[in-house]
Design an enzyme around this catalytic site. Sequence first.
Site, short mmCIF file in Angstrom:
data_model
loop_
_atom_site.label_atom_id
_atom_site.label_comp_id
_atom_site.label_asym_id
_atom_site.label_seq_id
_atom_site.Cartn_x
_atom_site.Cartn_y
_atom_site.Cartn_z
N TYR A 31 44.41 48.07 44.84
CA TYR A 31 43.25 48.96 44.85
C TYR A 31 43.25 49.98 43.73
O TYR A 31 42.21 50.36 43.22
CB TYR A 31 43.15 49.68 46.20
CG TYR A 31 42.81 48.75 47.34
CD1 TYR A 31 41.49 48.40 47.58
CD2 TYR A 31 43.80 48.21 48.15
CE1 TYR A 31 41.16 47.53 48.61
CE2 TYR A 31 43.48 47.34 49.19
CZ TYR A 31 42.16 47.00 49.41
OH TYR A 31 41.84 46.13 50.42
N HIS B 104 48.37 41.86 61.09
CA HIS B 104 47.65 42.87 60.30
C HIS B 104 47.58 44.15 61.13
O HIS B 104 46.49 44.61 61.50
CB HIS B 104 46.26 42.36 59.92
CG HIS B 104 45.65 43.11 58.76
ND1 HIS B 104 45.14 42.47 57.64
CD2 HIS B 104 45.47 44.43 58.54
CE1 HIS B 104 44.66 43.38 56.80
NE2 HIS B 104 44.85 44.58 57.33
N ARG C 48 40.17 34.74 54.35
CA ARG C 48 41.41 35.26 54.89
C ARG C 48 41.09 36.14 56.09
O ARG C 48 40.31 37.09 55.99
CB ARG C 48 42.16 36.08 53.83
CG ARG C 48 43.43 36.73 54.37
CD ARG C 48 44.15 37.57 53.35
NE ARG C 48 45.24 38.29 54.00
CZ ARG C 48 45.44 39.60 53.94
NH1 ARG C 48 44.64 40.37 53.23
NH2 ARG C 48 46.44 40.15 54.59
N ASN D 120 47.79 42.81 47.38
CA ASN D 120 46.64 43.67 47.65
C ASN D 120 46.67 44.82 46.64
O ASN D 120 47.65 45.56 46.57
CB ASN D 120 46.71 44.24 49.07
CG ASN D 120 46.58 43.17 50.13
OD1 ASN D 120 46.31 42.01 49.85
ND2 ASN D 120 46.77 43.56 51.38
N GLU E 161 43.66 41.03 48.63
CA GLU E 161 42.69 42.10 48.86
C GLU E 161 42.43 42.81 47.54
O GLU E 161 43.36 43.13 46.80
CB GLU E 161 43.18 43.14 49.88
CG GLU E 161 43.23 42.67 51.31
CD GLU E 161 43.69 43.77 52.26
OE1 GLU E 161 43.50 44.96 51.94
OE2 GLU E 161 44.25 43.44 53.31
N GLU F 168 50.92 44.00 54.33
CA GLU F 168 51.28 45.35 53.88
C GLU F 168 52.32 46.03 54.78
O GLU F 168 52.04 47.07 55.40
CB GLU F 168 50.03 46.22 53.77
CG GLU F 168 49.03 45.70 52.76
CD GLU F 168 47.83 46.61 52.57
OE1 GLU F 168 47.05 46.37 51.64
OE2 GLU F 168 47.67 47.59 53.35
#
Length: 463
Positions: free
Chosen positions: A306, A134, A90, A304, A364, A179
Amino acid sequence: MSGGPTPEAAESAKEPRRFPAGFLWGAATSAYQIEGSPLADGAGPSIWHRFSHTPGRIVTGETADVACDHYRRWAADVELMRQLGLSAYRFSISWSRVLPEGTGRVNPAGLGFYDALVDRLLAAGITPLITLYHWDLPAALDDRGGWRNPDVAHWFADYARLVVGRLGDRVRLWATLNEPWVVVDAGYLHGVHAPGQRCPFAAARAAVNLLRAHGAAVQAARAEGASQVGLVVNLEPKYAASQADADVAAAGRAEAYWNRQFLDPVFFGHFPEELPAMYGEAWPAVSAQDLALIRTPVDFIGVNYYTRGVVRHDPTAIPDQAGRVRQEQALHTAMEWEVFPAGLEEILVWVSRRYGRPAIYVTENGAAFPDPPQAPPGGVQDPRRVAYLAEHLRAARRAIARGVDLRGYFAWSLLDNFEWSLGTSRRFGLIHVDFATLERTVKASGEFYRQVIATHGAVLGEP
């Protein structure tokens, strides 16, 4: 009737669970973070080029003028991907590399760079997943209002039409935005990212226009023959810091602001009911026509992930009125993010159940931990990153077992890179980059990921 499992079934139950056939094993990057040479061969400046060249904006005082020098080392980087065994990669397109002014004149050299990259990836057996945006808006468009200008939806659709028209005969997976929450919150509300604004009115308008642009780009990409088009969002489950009513309510607002702000409109055709009250007079009226555009169906959602968010009521925080609470006893990454693998399973199941079981990619997932600036003779040993990847991949596998249509996983990141306002002070890569020499060294985590891919997840063991 048998009184127990057959020997074959018992033996099968002992086998480590693998991921579904056709599952994509990838890594991810973004253009501004790795490419370098931001103005080379006719490219125009982006808002991040302008932002990083403004004194005081990047904590290390760096720019991404070199970054990982991927613009010149891309062929060798693809070879590293092949050696890792990646089945997918990606990456994002630099809008201003292709369209220096954001609209109008096309830069053939910029478009040709991505054309050659796609061909090399396919020759290596690697499926491209291209993100159109992005965070690096052309500076020329920011001068015209950027994401605050309603015309941005048309600008973005024209850009999507151009890129998909050039690459769509070979690329089947496209993401419009990466995002949008970060674009709005960091770029327009708190000013810690480009373009560095701090205005609730600008943030609210950018939120709506990002989604209008997304819908317009989906339609434009499909008109050019794109087979699968989706949206990438950053999500995290929200937990109240206590059972106090104010904290529970704050967690609900945070969940609406963070997780539902950019998904409810796409799937349901309306924004979360909490948003107008949270933004107050800054929240704009959104027409039925715009909501219909935003609701243009997508083929997948990129998640994504985290960390989780533990929040408490904070009346000084605008607009979400919730402040993050550090979990002192937990392991944290160099970003000060709690390591919480269970949250990945939780958020994937939440997306699947709330939005009708869409196809999902983890676009991600990764961790920054302190790595040495230069790779030691014995290689870069990063056991905490290895553990992070293993636990999150097990969480992803559990989500699949619970019915989530998860089709791929992209580790963040392929390379140590320019981590936005933190410069090169945070390292996420599977591959170490010596920023003095630009030498690449596969870390222990990269070797581990190679084993995961080679065994299709069996090396993860159980559960």
